[in-house]
Design an enzyme around this catalytic site. Structure first.
Site, PDB file in Angstrom:
ATOM      1  N   ARG A 111       0.871  -1.187   0.000  1.00  0.00           N
ATOM      2  CA  ARG A 111       0.000   0.000   0.000  1.00  0.00           C
ATOM      3  C   ARG A 111       0.898   1.225   0.000  1.00  0.00           C
ATOM      4  O   ARG A 111       2.115   1.085  -0.036  1.00  0.00           O
ATOM      5  CB  ARG A 111      -0.884  -0.020   1.237  1.00  0.00           C
ATOM      6  CG  ARG A 111      -0.033   0.019   2.494  1.00  0.00           C
ATOM      7  CD  ARG A 111      -0.779   0.446   3.696  1.00  0.00           C
ATOM      8  NE  ARG A 111       0.108   0.364   4.866  1.00  0.00           N
ATOM      9  CZ  ARG A 111      -0.272   0.590   6.102  1.00  0.00           C
ATOM     10  NH1 ARG A 111      -1.519   0.889   6.358  1.00  0.00           N
ATOM     11  NH2 ARG A 111       0.584   0.519   7.100  1.00  0.00           N
ATOM     12  N   CYS A 115       2.624   6.656  -7.220  1.00  0.00           N
ATOM     13  CA  CYS A 115       3.534   7.761  -7.525  1.00  0.00           C
ATOM     14  C   CYS A 115       2.763   9.074  -7.445  1.00  0.00           C
ATOM     15  O   CYS A 115       1.702   9.215  -8.045  1.00  0.00           O
ATOM     16  CB  CYS A 115       4.096   7.567  -8.936  1.00  0.00           C
ATOM     17  SG  CYS A 115       4.775   9.103  -9.615  1.00  0.00           S
ATOM     18  N   ASN A 149      -3.849   8.143   3.199  1.00  0.00           N
ATOM     19  CA  ASN A 149      -3.440   7.649   4.514  1.00  0.00           C
ATOM     20  C   ASN A 149      -1.923   7.761   4.626  1.00  0.00           C
ATOM     21  O   ASN A 149      -1.206   7.365   3.704  1.00  0.00           O
ATOM     22  CB  ASN A 149      -3.835   6.177   4.689  1.00  0.00           C
ATOM     23  CG  ASN A 149      -3.599   5.670   6.094  1.00  0.00           C
ATOM     24  OD1 ASN A 149      -4.294   6.079   7.020  1.00  0.00           O
ATOM     25  ND2 ASN A 149      -2.616   4.811   6.272  1.00  0.00           N
ATOM     26  N   GLU A 150      -1.468   8.310   5.716  1.00  0.00           N
ATOM     27  CA  GLU A 150      -0.022   8.401   5.965  1.00  0.00           C
ATOM     28  C   GLU A 150       0.758   8.690   4.683  1.00  0.00           C
ATOM     29  O   GLU A 150       1.640   7.937   4.263  1.00  0.00           O
ATOM     30  CB  GLU A 150       0.471   7.132   6.650  1.00  0.00           C
ATOM     31  CG  GLU A 150      -0.185   6.946   8.017  1.00  0.00           C
ATOM     32  CD  GLU A 150       0.568   6.041   8.955  1.00  0.00           C
ATOM     33  OE1 GLU A 150       1.235   5.102   8.486  1.00  0.00           O
ATOM     34  OE2 GLU A 150       0.509   6.281  10.171  1.00  0.00           O
ATOM     35  N   CYS A 160       8.104  11.731 -12.059  1.00  0.00           N
ATOM     36  CA  CYS A 160       8.547  12.603 -10.968  1.00  0.00           C
ATOM     37  C   CYS A 160       9.700  13.491 -11.458  1.00  0.00           C
ATOM     38  O   CYS A 160       9.772  14.676 -11.142  1.00  0.00           O
ATOM     39  CB  CYS A 160       8.954  11.784  -9.750  1.00  0.00           C
ATOM     40  SG  CYS A 160       7.525  11.131  -8.847  1.00  0.00           S
ATOM     41  N   GLU A 312      -4.724   7.910  15.116  1.00  0.00           N
ATOM     42  CA  GLU A 312      -4.480   6.481  15.336  1.00  0.00           C
ATOM     43  C   GLU A 312      -3.506   6.271  16.482  1.00  0.00           C
ATOM     44  O   GLU A 312      -2.491   6.963  16.573  1.00  0.00           O
ATOM     45  CB  GLU A 312      -3.799   5.834  14.114  1.00  0.00           C
ATOM     46  CG  GLU A 312      -4.630   5.675  12.887  1.00  0.00           C
ATOM     47  CD  GLU A 312      -3.806   5.007  11.779  1.00  0.00           C
ATOM     48  OE1 GLU A 312      -2.824   4.290  12.080  1.00  0.00           O
ATOM     49  OE2 GLU A 312      -4.135   5.233  10.613  1.00  0.00           O
ATOM     50  N   GLU A 360      -1.620  -7.326   9.259  1.00  0.00           N
ATOM     51  CA  GLU A 360      -1.964  -6.689  10.534  1.00  0.00           C
ATOM     52  C   GLU A 360      -2.891  -7.526  11.409  1.00  0.00           C
ATOM     53  O   GLU A 360      -3.544  -7.004  12.309  1.00  0.00           O
ATOM     54  CB  GLU A 360      -2.529  -5.295  10.273  1.00  0.00           C
ATOM     55  CG  GLU A 360      -1.405  -4.366   9.839  1.00  0.00           C
ATOM     56  CD  GLU A 360      -1.855  -2.975   9.446  1.00  0.00           C
ATOM     57  OE1 GLU A 360      -3.044  -2.797   9.144  1.00  0.00           O
ATOM     58  OE2 GLU A 360      -0.987  -2.085   9.427  1.00  0.00           O
ATOM     59  N   LYS A 361      -2.915  -8.827  11.154  1.00  0.00           N
ATOM     60  CA  LYS A 361      -3.856  -9.646  11.930  1.00  0.00           C
ATOM     61  C   LYS A 361      -3.474  -9.744  13.402  1.00  0.00           C
ATOM     62  O   LYS A 361      -4.309 -10.088  14.229  1.00  0.00           O
ATOM     63  CB  LYS A 361      -4.035 -11.031  11.308  1.00  0.00           C
ATOM     64  CG  LYS A 361      -2.793 -11.886  11.199  1.00  0.00           C
ATOM     65  CD  LYS A 361      -3.165 -13.206  10.511  1.00  0.00           C
ATOM     66  CE  LYS A 361      -1.951 -14.074  10.214  1.00  0.00           C
ATOM     67  NZ  LYS A 361      -1.001 -13.429   9.265  1.00  0.00           N
ATOM     68  N   HIS A 363      -2.115  -7.062  14.976  1.00  0.00           N
ATOM     69  CA  HIS A 363      -2.068  -5.690  15.500  1.00  0.00           C
ATOM     70  C   HIS A 363      -3.213  -5.504  16.490  1.00  0.00           C
ATOM     71  O   HIS A 363      -4.318  -5.976  16.268  1.00  0.00           O
ATOM     72  CB  HIS A 363      -2.205  -4.694  14.346  1.00  0.00           C
ATOM     73  CG  HIS A 363      -1.878  -3.288  14.741  1.00  0.00           C
ATOM     74  ND1 HIS A 363      -2.706  -2.534  15.535  1.00  0.00           N
ATOM     75  CD2 HIS A 363      -0.797  -2.515  14.466  1.00  0.00           C
ATOM     76  CE1 HIS A 363      -2.153  -1.353  15.722  1.00  0.00           C
ATOM     77  NE2 HIS A 363      -0.991  -1.310  15.090  1.00  0.00           N
TER      78      HIS A 363
HETATM   79  C1  GLA Z   1      -0.465   3.089  10.304  1.00  0.00           C
HETATM   80  C2  GLA Z   1      -1.577   3.016   9.273  1.00  0.00           C
HETATM   81  C3  GLA Z   1      -2.654   2.043   9.620  1.00  0.00           C
HETATM   82  C4  GLA Z   1      -2.078   0.795  10.245  1.00  0.00           C
HETATM   83  C5  GLA Z   1      -1.262   1.173  11.436  1.00  0.00           C
HETATM   84  C6  GLA Z   1      -0.727  -0.008  12.172  1.00  0.00           C
HETATM   85  O1  GLA Z   1      -0.639   4.070  11.214  1.00  0.00           O
HETATM   86  O2  GLA Z   1      -2.136   4.266   8.997  1.00  0.00           O
HETATM   87  O3  GLA Z   1      -3.347   1.733   8.441  1.00  0.00           O
HETATM   88  O4  GLA Z   1      -1.296   0.123   9.321  1.00  0.00           O
HETATM   89  O5  GLA Z   1      -0.173   1.933  11.003  1.00  0.00           O
HETATM   90  O6  GLA Z   1      -0.071   0.380  13.313  1.00  0.00           O
HETATM   91 ZN    ZN Z   2       7.041   8.936  -9.484  1.00  0.00          ZN
END
Ligand code: GLA
Ligand code: ZN
Length: 682
Positions: A111, A115, A149-150, A160, A312, A360-361, A363
């Site tokens: 994930r 780009c 996300n992140e 690029c 989070e 992440e099972k 987590h």
């Molecule tokens: C990040 C992601 C989440 C998850 C957590 C696990 O913060 O945003 O999707 O993967 O890590 O800690």
């Molecule tokens: Zn690129």
């Protein structure tokens, strides 16, 4: 900018019901109620589910879930799902796949894999955000938006590279300017055509295969870092604008990673486009509390004191270290209050229900694989949920008052660590943390400020490692000190301008006049090597000799007073700590990296001389902060230690919000106990 107020500290987190059969959904609703959950982040990684091909979109599962959540009093933080592209998209449009620093084109997988300059990514991400906004604009469960996300990987692909050239044209106008800024006569780099410019990855200027930030051409890499942060900001804005065009008063944000100090994104540049700042925080059990404290204060700082979201955290374990111990009883709760005590208006988890498969099972989650409420983690979550419900709106829209500002600057951070300097061990955030800790330990409130902040709102400004001096900053600092402010900076400051070009004429360059010193030499020490500083003049309680390391500079005072000198080496007896009276204020310089003990005493003295009083005299394991609203003051007292500690709460009786009792004088705070004392002022 959308103005809004959360009705309470919202409580919940990432929820991925699409991974589970529908029979479980109703059970989840029951458990959410039990846990006091009132916000769920949906749709973070559902792009491939929602868009099975180019023209088909299906959101029925999301409709059903939104309705269900609404019926159960849970609001939705809507993910836009663009943090992982569908496999069909990667197959059909390979431009969406990134290229690593060492030049390898990635295949579909994982994930955070798109780009930022892929036309495919930008187009389809925008389409998706708009479709979601159109579909849910009137949905009563919708509270806010969570873009991607992140965000923030660096990509080194041809798209690029092309975009980098365009970005450079905007920045420099002419190649002549660019050649000057990049100092390209060094190693024969003069560019005659924009097309000659390549991304400074591991196949180009990057050292160690591009897997570190070390580079042969700091100016080029610095611009690439700026460009990459800007590229992602553009991607964010594509989604942001798509949402806002449909829902003008939407609350839009994205969750910052890296525990709030994520190097690739210049948060200060992003902040104007975040309706509320949001961070993810994943400390380990042994992570010191001041580590989180700094990051919360920074999150508050990027939007000039506004509350932020803790988007989070794990209610229990994390899963990506080689060893992942459980969070101990009471720790999730006290660390949640710590975030609130520093400005968070949400406590959210990754994740509400634990996945059954893939990475992440294992987590942590509010609802474990067992599937019911009879787990320690669930019970702790439910307790916090009910407390936050009880507190209601009392703790929203609070502000922190501080007379101390610490300057934080991403360009400076990048530049300090691009390599080729006195020591690879000089780390920007480490130095900021050291100065922060020295104040934190004595319960001083701190704001993080940026180069454009109003320094005059503070009595004490610290700018550790101010290596890069941006245009106008030196003059701004001069005015601040002239008007009576106290300013502190350190070794390796005033060295370069915005392009990482050295300011000639002697260090610390533009800061030389204000500091009243000339730095002739910069000596680097090996990690286990120490020198010491010997006090020469009275600075508070400091006397005698204190350890120092990392860097020792040979300083010639030019008007500054020598407060301490080095103990050994060829610069024995030369200035290690200086103070310059300038106008009505003082400019202090530490020519080395002193011990924590020294720094605590030194900064305490500076605070005292400005009449800045600490919030408490409690021992360091007790964290104390103060938040304010109208005529109310809220003092948070948190015992992070494993033992009981006596704390003086002052002579006025105050209401303690968690117990509802009145408190005054000395109290015994149990391990992990939290008190929130409310007081009317005026
Ligand atoms: C990040 C992601 C989440 C998850 C957590 C696990 O913060 O945003 O999707 O993967 O890590 O800690
Ligand atoms: Zn690129």
């Amino acid at each position: 900018m959308t103005k809004f107020r959360f009705p309470k500290i919202v409580y919940g987190g990432d929820y991925n019901p699409e991974q589970f059969p529908k029979e479980i959904w109703d059970e989840d609703m029951r458990l959410f109620q039990l846990a006091g959950i009132d916000i769920a982040t949906l749709n973070v990684f559902s792009w491939s589910l929602n868009q099975p091909d180019e023209d088909t979109f299906r959101f029925e599962w999301l409709d059903e879930m939104m309705n269900k959540l609404h019926a159960n009093g849970v609001q939705v933080c809507m993910g836009t799902s663009t943090a992982a592209h569908p496999a069909w998209m990667a197959r059909k449009y390979p431009d969406i796949l990134t290229v690593t620093a060492d030049g390898k084109k990635r295949k579909y997988g994982r994930r955070h894999n798109s780009c930022p300059n892929s036309p495919t990514f930008r187009h389809y991400a925008g389409v998706m955000a708009r479709k979601l906004a159109e579909r849910y604009k009137n949905h009563p469960a919708l509270l806010l938006w969570h873009v991607n996300n992140e965000i923030g990987i660096r990509c080194y692909c041809d798209n690029c590279e092309k975009s980098f050239r365009e970005w450079l044209k905007q920045r420099y106008g002419t190649l002549e300017q660019l050649n000057r800024a990049w100092y390209t006569r060094f190693w024969g780099h003069t560019f005659y055509d924009w097309k000659e410019i390549v991304i400074p990855g591991g196949l180009s200027e990057g050292l160690s295969g591009g897997n570190s930030d070390q580079t042969a051409f700091q100016g080029i890499t610095l611009d690439f870092f700026r460009f990459n942060s800007d590229s992602w900001l553009e991607c964010y804005l594509i989604e942001y604008n798509a949402i806002k065009e449909v829902i003008p008063d939407a609350i839009v944000t994205t969750n910052f990673q890296g525990n709030g100090t994520y190097k690739p994104l210049d948060y200060f540049k992003w902040a104007p486009y975040l309706d509320v700042a949001a961070l993810d925080i994943y400390p380990e059990n042994h992570t010191p509390e001041s580590y989180m404290a700094l990051r919360y204060d920074l999150m508050r700082g990027i939007k000039d004191g506004a509350p932020f979201m803790l988007m989070e955290q794990s209610p229990g374990v994390i899963n990506w270290k080689s060893v992942n111990p459980m969070k101990r009883p009471g720790v999730m709760r006290i660390r949640s209050y710590q975030a609130i005590a520093r400005g968070a208006e949400s406590i959210m988890f990754f994740q509400l229900r634990r996945s059954l498969g893939a990475y992440e099972k294992f987590h942590g989650a509010v609802i474990d694989h067992a599937g019911h409420e009879n787990t320690r983690v669930f019970k702790e979550c439910a307790q916090l949920g009910s407390e936050l419900k009880q507190l209601g709106e009392v703790l929203t829209d609070l502000r922190t008052k501080s007379r101390i500002g610490i300057l934080f600057d991403w360009d400076n951070w990048w530049a300090v660590e691009l390599g080729g300097g006195p020591s690879a061990y000089i780390k920007y955030v480490d130095q900021i943390q050291k100065y922060y800790d020295a104040l934190y330990i004595n319960h001083y409130q701190i704001d993080f400020i940026h180069v454009n902040s109003d320094f005059n709102a503070y009595d004490l400004v610290l700018s550790p490692l101010l290596y890069m001096v941006k245009p106008g900053l030196a003059q701004k600092l001069e005015r601040f000190v002239e008007n009576g402010g106290t300013w502190v900076t350190t070794f390796y400051s005033g060295i370069v301008n915005e392009s990482d070009l050295v300011t000639p004429g002697g260090y610390p360059g533009e800061l030389r006049k204000l500091l009243g010193i000339w730095v002739e030499e910069i000596d680097a020490l090996f990690p286990d090597q120490r020198n010491a500083i010997v006090m020469q003049q009275k600075v508070g309680q400091l006397e005698g000799v204190y350890e120092c390391g990392l860097v020792c500079e040979v300083v010639h005072p030019e008007g500054a007073d020598t407060m301490a000198v080095f103990e050994t080496d060829f610069y024995k007896g030369s200035a290690a700590l200086t103070r310059h009276h300038y106008g009505k204020g003082e400019a202090w310089y530490a020519a080395t990296d002193p011990s924590g003990e020294f720094m605590q005493q030194w900064l305490k003295q500076l605070c005292e001389s400005k009449g800045i009083t600490p919030l408490s005299d409690a021992p360091p394991e007790v964290e104390v902060t103060r938040r304010e609203k109208d005529d109310k003051q809220f003092t948070f007292i948190m015992n992070h230690s494993d033992h009981q500690i006596k704390v003086n709460t002052g002579e006025h009786a105050q209401k303690e919000l968690l117990s509802g009792t009145n408190i005054k004088g000395d109290i015994q705070l149990e391990s992990k106990q939290i008190m929130i004392l409310q007081r009317h002022v005026k």
